[in-house]
Scaffold this motif. Structure first.
Motif, mmCIF file in Angstrom:
data_model
loop_
_atom_site.group_PDB
_atom_site.id
_atom_site.type_symbol
_atom_site.label_atom_id
_atom_site.label_comp_id
_atom_site.label_asym_id
_atom_site.label_seq_id
_atom_site.Cartn_x
_atom_site.Cartn_y
_atom_site.Cartn_z
ATOM 1 N N ILE A 75 0.882 -1.165 0.000
ATOM 2 C CA ILE A 75 0.000 0.000 0.000
ATOM 3 C C ILE A 75 0.920 1.215 0.000
ATOM 4 N N GLY A 76 0.485 2.321 -0.545
ATOM 5 C CA GLY A 76 1.357 3.478 -0.735
ATOM 6 C C GLY A 76 2.009 4.014 0.530
ATOM 7 N N SER A 77 1.244 4.097 1.619
ATOM 8 C CA SER A 77 1.757 4.704 2.851
ATOM 9 C C SER A 77 0.779 4.425 3.984
ATOM 10 N N LEU A 78 1.131 4.839 5.187
ATOM 11 C CA LEU A 78 0.221 4.730 6.321
ATOM 12 C C LEU A 78 -1.047 5.526 6.019
ATOM 13 N N GLY A 79 -0.889 6.711 5.451
ATOM 14 C CA GLY A 79 -2.040 7.538 5.097
ATOM 15 C C GLY A 79 -2.959 6.848 4.101
ATOM 16 N N ALA A 80 -2.364 6.175 3.123
ATOM 17 C CA ALA A 80 -3.164 5.452 2.130
ATOM 18 C C ALA A 80 -3.921 4.308 2.795
ATOM 19 N N ALA A 81 -3.287 3.641 3.750
ATOM 20 C CA ALA A 81 -3.946 2.551 4.471
ATOM 21 C C ALA A 81 -5.097 3.091 5.314
ATOM 22 N N GLN A 82 -4.880 4.228 5.959
ATOM 23 C CA GLN A 82 -5.942 4.831 6.767
ATOM 24 C C GLN A 82 -7.119 5.259 5.888
ATOM 25 N N GLN A 83 -6.811 5.785 4.724
ATOM 26 C CA GLN A 83 -7.853 6.182 3.777
ATOM 27 C C GLN A 83 -8.624 4.946 3.294
ATOM 28 N N GLY A 85 -9.011 2.141 4.899
ATOM 29 C CA GLY A 85 -9.837 1.680 6.008
ATOM 30 C C GLY A 85 -11.051 2.559 6.240
ATOM 31 N N LYS A 86 -10.862 3.858 6.168
ATOM 32 C CA LYS A 86 -11.971 4.789 6.400
ATOM 33 C C LYS A 86 -13.057 4.607 5.348
ATOM 34 N N LYS A 87 -12.651 4.448 4.098
ATOM 35 C CA LYS A 87 -13.600 4.285 2.991
ATOM 36 C C LYS A 87 -14.437 3.019 3.165
ATOM 37 N N ARG A 88 -13.861 1.983 3.804
ATOM 38 C CA ARG A 88 -14.534 0.692 3.941
ATOM 39 C C ARG A 88 -14.972 0.391 5.375
ATOM 40 N N ALA A 89 -14.844 1.359 6.254
ATOM 41 C CA ALA A 89 -15.206 1.197 7.670
ATOM 42 C C ALA A 89 -14.430 0.043 8.318
ATOM 43 N N ILE A 90 -13.125 -0.018 8.024
ATOM 44 C CA ILE A 90 -12.236 -1.033 8.590
ATOM 45 C C ILE A 90 -11.272 -0.333 9.544
ATOM 46 N N PRO A 91 -11.154 -0.794 10.792
ATOM 47 C CA PRO A 91 -10.173 -0.186 11.695
ATOM 48 C C PRO A 91 -8.752 -0.455 11.205
ATOM 49 N N VAL A 92 -7.893 0.537 11.362
ATOM 50 C CA VAL A 92 -6.504 0.442 10.892
ATOM 51 C C VAL A 92 -5.573 0.626 12.084
ATOM 52 N N TYR A 93 -4.633 -0.300 12.239
ATOM 53 C CA TYR A 93 -3.666 -0.259 13.328
ATOM 54 C C TYR A 93 -2.253 -0.297 12.760
ATOM 55 N N GLU A 94 -1.327 0.294 13.477
ATOM 56 C CA GLU A 94 0.086 0.196 13.104
ATOM 57 C C GLU A 94 0.656 -1.011 13.831
ATOM 58 N N VAL A 95 1.125 -1.980 13.067
ATOM 59 C CA VAL A 95 1.585 -3.229 13.655
ATOM 60 C C VAL A 95 2.779 -3.003 14.591
#
Length: 124
Positions: A75-83, A85-95
Motif C-alpha cells: 500500500i502506498g503509505s500509512l495515510g493510504a492505508a488509513q484512507q 480503512g476509512k472508505k470501507r469502515a475497517i479499523p486500521v492499526y500500526e503493527v
C-alpha cells in the motif's frame, strides 16, 4: 558465455510490469488495492494492520478477518492505508504499536496442521 550471463540478462530486461533493476523496491499498484478491496468485501470482521516500509519492501497492509484468515499487499503509505480503512469502515492499526492479532497466528498454525495432515494422507 559466462556462468552468470543468463542471470544478468534476466535482470536487465526484467519481467513485464516489474522493475528490471536488482534491489528496486516495487510500489503499490491498483492490482494490490483491488485484491485488498475484494478480499475485505468477501469477509467479515476485517481489521487492517499496517507494516512500515523497509529496505526490501514498501509499506504493506495485512488484512485480518474475524477467524484469523489474512492477506498482505503493498500500500502506498500509512495515510493510504488509513484512507482505505476509512472508505470501507475497517479499523486500521500500526503493527509496530499493536503487534499482530492472536487469531492470525492461530489461523496460520491451523493451516499448517491441515497441510501436514493432507501431506500424510497423500504419502499413504
Amino acid at each position: 558465455m559466462g556462468l552468470f550471463d543468463s542471470l544478468r540478462r534476466r535482470r536487465k530486461g526484467g519481467k513485464p510490469g516489474k522493475p528490471g533493476k536488482p534491489g528496486a523496491v516495487r510500489g503499490a499498484s491498483s492490482a494490490d488495492t483491488d485484491h485488498l478491496d475484494q478480499w475485505a468485501s468477501a469477509r467479515r470482521g476485517v481489521e487492517a494492520f499496517v507494516e512500515p516500509r523497509t529496505n526490501v519492501t514498501e509499506t504493506t497492509v495485512v488484512l485480518v478477518a474475524h477467524d484469523g484468515e489474512w492477506t498482505r499487499r503493498r500500500i502506498g503509505s500509512l495515510g493510504a492505508a488509513q484512507q482505505f480503512g476509512k472508505k470501507r469502515a475497517i479499523p486500521v492499526y500500526e503493527v509496530a504499536k499493536t503487534g499482530y492479532p492472536k487469531r492470525m497466528r492461530e489461523y496460520t498454525e491451523r493451516q499448517r496442521i491441515l497441510r501436514r495432515r493432507q501431506q500424510r494422507q497423500q504419502d499413504g
